[in-house]
Design a protein around this motif. Sequence first.
Motif, PDB file in Angstrom:
ATOM      1  N   SER A 221       0.839  -1.202   0.000  1.00 58.01           N
ATOM      2  CA  SER A 221       0.000   0.000   0.000  1.00 58.01           C
ATOM      3  C   SER A 221       0.872   1.249   0.000  1.00 58.01           C
ATOM      4  O   SER A 221       0.534   2.263   0.603  1.00 58.01           O
ATOM      5  N   LEU A 222       2.014   1.178  -0.677  1.00 56.84           N
ATOM      6  CA  LEU A 222       2.899   2.334  -0.834  1.00 56.84           C
ATOM      7  C   LEU A 222       2.426   3.097  -2.067  1.00 56.84           C
ATOM      8  O   LEU A 222       2.523   2.603  -3.187  1.00 56.84           O
ATOM      9  N   MET A 223       1.906   4.301  -1.852  1.00 58.12           N
ATOM     10  CA  MET A 223       1.179   4.998  -2.901  1.00 58.12           C
ATOM     11  C   MET A 223       2.019   6.071  -3.594  1.00 58.12           C
ATOM     12  O   MET A 223       2.872   6.720  -2.991  1.00 58.12           O
ATOM     13  N   ASN A 224       1.726   6.255  -4.878  1.00 60.19           N
ATOM     14  CA  ASN A 224       2.362   7.278  -5.700  1.00 60.19           C
ATOM     15  C   ASN A 224       1.424   8.456  -5.902  1.00 60.19           C
ATOM     16  O   ASN A 224       0.198   8.289  -5.931  1.00 60.19           O
ATOM     17  N   PHE A 225       1.993   9.632  -6.071  1.00 64.98           N
ATOM     18  CA  PHE A 225       1.189  10.827  -6.349  1.00 64.98           C
ATOM     19  C   PHE A 225       0.551  10.742  -7.735  1.00 64.98           C
ATOM     20  O   PHE A 225      -0.616  11.069  -7.915  1.00 64.98           O
ATOM     21  N   TRP A 226       1.344  10.301  -8.729  1.00 66.21           N
ATOM     22  CA  TRP A 226       0.862  10.137 -10.109  1.00 66.21           C
ATOM     23  C   TRP A 226       0.809   8.653 -10.483  1.00 66.21           C
ATOM     24  O   TRP A 226       1.414   7.816  -9.811  1.00 66.21           O
ATOM     25  N   PRO A 227       0.135   8.333 -11.569  1.00 63.65           N
ATOM     26  CA  PRO A 227       0.130   6.934 -12.039  1.00 63.65           C
ATOM     27  C   PRO A 227       1.523   6.509 -12.493  1.00 63.65           C
ATOM     28  O   PRO A 227       2.348   7.347 -12.879  1.00 63.65           O
ATOM     29  N   GLN A 228       1.788   5.223 -12.451  1.00 66.99           N
ATOM     30  CA  GLN A 228       3.050   4.694 -12.953  1.00 66.99           C
ATOM     31  C   GLN A 228       2.850   4.136 -14.356  1.00 66.99           C
ATOM     32  O   GLN A 228       1.850   3.470 -14.636  1.00 66.99           O
ATOM     33  N   ASN A 229       3.801   4.416 -15.243  1.00 72.11           N
ATOM     34  CA  ASN A 229       3.793   3.885 -16.599  1.00 72.11           C
ATOM     35  C   ASN A 229       5.054   3.044 -16.801  1.00 72.11           C
ATOM     36  O   ASN A 229       6.143   3.442 -16.352  1.00 72.11           O
ATOM     37  N   TYR A 230       4.890   1.919 -17.468  1.00 71.57           N
ATOM     38  CA  TYR A 230       6.027   1.003 -17.616  1.00 71.57           C
ATOM     39  C   TYR A 230       6.944   1.466 -18.733  1.00 71.57           C
ATOM     40  O   TYR A 230       6.513   1.746 -19.857  1.00 71.57           O
ATOM     41  N   ASN A 231       8.243   1.572 -18.416  1.00 71.25           N
ATOM     42  CA  ASN A 231       9.266   1.921 -19.398  1.00 71.25           C
ATOM     43  C   ASN A 231       9.893   0.635 -19.906  1.00 71.25           C
ATOM     44  O   ASN A 231      10.650  -0.031 -19.193  1.00 71.25           O
ATOM     45  N   GLU A 232       9.568   0.269 -21.135  1.00 74.88           N
ATOM     46  CA  GLU A 232      10.032  -1.000 -21.704  1.00 74.88           C
ATOM     47  C   GLU A 232      11.548  -1.045 -21.825  1.00 74.88           C
ATOM     48  O   GLU A 232      12.166  -2.090 -21.649  1.00 74.88           O
ATOM     49  N   THR A 233      12.152   0.099 -22.121  1.00 70.22           N
ATOM     50  CA  THR A 233      13.602   0.145 -22.298  1.00 70.22           C
ATOM     51  C   THR A 233      14.335  -0.092 -20.985  1.00 70.22           C
ATOM     52  O   THR A 233      15.288  -0.878 -20.916  1.00 70.22           O
ATOM     53  N   LEU A 234      13.874   0.600 -19.935  1.00 70.79           N
ATOM     54  CA  LEU A 234      14.547   0.515 -18.637  1.00 70.79           C
ATOM     55  C   LEU A 234      13.992  -0.592 -17.750  1.00 70.79           C
ATOM     56  O   LEU A 234      14.539  -0.881 -16.684  1.00 70.79           O
ATOM     57  N   LYS A 235      12.896  -1.211 -18.176  1.00 69.97           N
ATOM     58  CA  LYS A 235      12.273  -2.298 -17.423  1.00 69.97           C
ATOM     59  C   LYS A 235      11.901  -1.866 -15.997  1.00 69.97           C
ATOM     60  O   LYS A 235      12.224  -2.527 -15.007  1.00 69.97           O
ATOM     61  N   ILE A 236      11.205  -0.750 -15.911  1.00 69.09           N
ATOM     62  CA  ILE A 236      10.802  -0.244 -14.610  1.00 69.09           C
ATOM     63  C   ILE A 236       9.549   0.616 -14.746  1.00 69.09           C
ATOM     64  O   ILE A 236       9.271   1.182 -15.822  1.00 69.09           O
TER      65      ILE A 236
END
Length: 632
Positions: A136-151
């Motif tokens: 339940s560790l929350m982010n201010f904005w949504p997370q988007n997956y970076n395919e290049t950096l794998k994160i």
Amino acid sequence: MKILFILLSCFLLPVLCLQRAEEGCLQCTIKRLVKRIRSYQTQKDTDFHPPNFWSKTKGIYESQVKYYFHGDAASSHLRDMFSIYDVNMFATSWINTVLIEAYKYGRTPKPDPAQLELSLEAIAKFADKNANYTNSLMNFWPQNYNETLKIWQCTPKNLVTFFQFADDIPLETIEKILEKMGLKKLEGLIKFYTLMRRGIIGVFHIPPDFDDTFVNLGLGALLTDMQTDFPKQQNVWHVNNRNISSVLNALKKYAYRPFSNDKAVNSIDPRSYFYLRYFLEDAKKYKRDVALAPTWVQNIDEARRLISKGVLMPFNINNIGCTVSANVIYGITSGILSGLLKPDILDDPEIEKIYRNTSRLITWQLQTDLTKRPDLALLYYPSVLEFYWFVARSSALLERYALAGKLPHVALEDTRVMFGKALRGHVTTRILSMATRVDSEVYYDDFMGNTDRTLFNETMNKAEDRLFSTSMATNALQRIWIVYNETSKRNNWIHETPSLVHDTVTKMVAYLQKNILGFRYKPWNAFYSGSVKGKSTFPFFYPGNRVESSKKDHYSLYGMEGVISEEEYLQMAKTPKFHNETTPMDFNGFNNNTSGFPFWNSPPYTYATALLALSQFENTEIVEERFQPRLR
């Protein structure tokens, strides 16, 4: 002209008449506010299609990224113009919390279950996806997956996409055209745009934070407390937050520990150290260990490792914000008192230390007017009145349960006493002194548009945050001086309430009822902002004793490690630093410099806080002195 006048009359007169009729009907205003707030909730997902459609997420309430241009008429106009729709969980979490509280403590209709569930499902998507466990560790904005950096990267999608979309605009050509047209201020906007475009990709890739995390925990505690009214909604939250211990474990891991030998957590942002140093020096004098709730769910070692992945805290170092601290304390307090958390979590020596230290820090800041540096103590949240309200929410909850019986842990009782004394003493005096009193009206202004100038260079007050600030002041004073009675389901003024408090709240409620749905004032707020707001908040102008850099890794660090003497600190403050600047020792307000800064504005948040203020007041009864609650 005559036809235009007739058409305008047909449109405006019914609206004005309705508004005038409702000035005497508090419940009518409350119902209209509920309807207006609902209109700001997104009902379907949309993608970024400039220039007409921003990316939006179903269930999220509207907020915008704006920029605080200020001063002359052109700057004021630019402030109106610049607006980018933002998707974040902070505003939506607070709006839902306030809607539920307005129902519990006031006479607001029960929130629409579908409306609430829509938001809860949206909020759940902000949980950290980089952790390899349920959390339940929350982010201010949504997370988007970076395919290049794998994160997974947490970014303001619309803001980033906006600058990426405009990469091919010939800015130099536009500047020359504007200069020939005599529009120098607009040329300044282009320069601002260039600067933002260069830095936006690197700056706004942040880790989860403890503010959003504990605001979400507080929302879960509220739903747990009211699960009889919201059984399905409480279950939705619970299903999406099955591992609450992840929050407490993270708090222990990332707490700021200035007396520790662990270099990952013993250093802090130089801006935070400036206002913390008296508190820390006092702890050192009396040999008290210190562990404080920080802003970011990250430490220095992780920032160094993840910089190439684009997930790091600003300036690669953590900071302490009193607003964040207040929300952490409320999350733990409400979690225990609602039954969401067990009281024995405070038997964990580390959690108890963080809870007590953070509560003590908040009390210290309440009593010292944030060490006269609200720009540093409230680094991301400019509103002092909002901070007072956040703390008062914990205080009111503790007083309510204490009146009903013994609090389940001594740490809660100690915090109740500390907060109550500070809030009903110095803070109340401070809030009352900040009011503007004109005839029978009472209202509050913060900073937004207060010192703008007209085309004729005359000073004017646009009062763009007046509705928000007045709502916050009303809520703060009510939470400090009223107690909710579980039996009668009414609020009661406590026995010791000063007459000036009651009179001020009554007049503020009348002011809000008259103006909150009108056209005269904007429903603006600065519920969030960039941390740098001119020279007074530039970290490299403050003393630091830890400097690290690596050209290979594109990494740099500037912070304050440990605790030093005041004599040594003041000597460092006098020493010229970056750009030959010395440390800014005073704060002169956000309007007393030419620098602007990005801020986040949410009209439905303003309407929601006004709704709570009006609804609580309507549900507060005056009882005979012998029946008035007396605090211990």
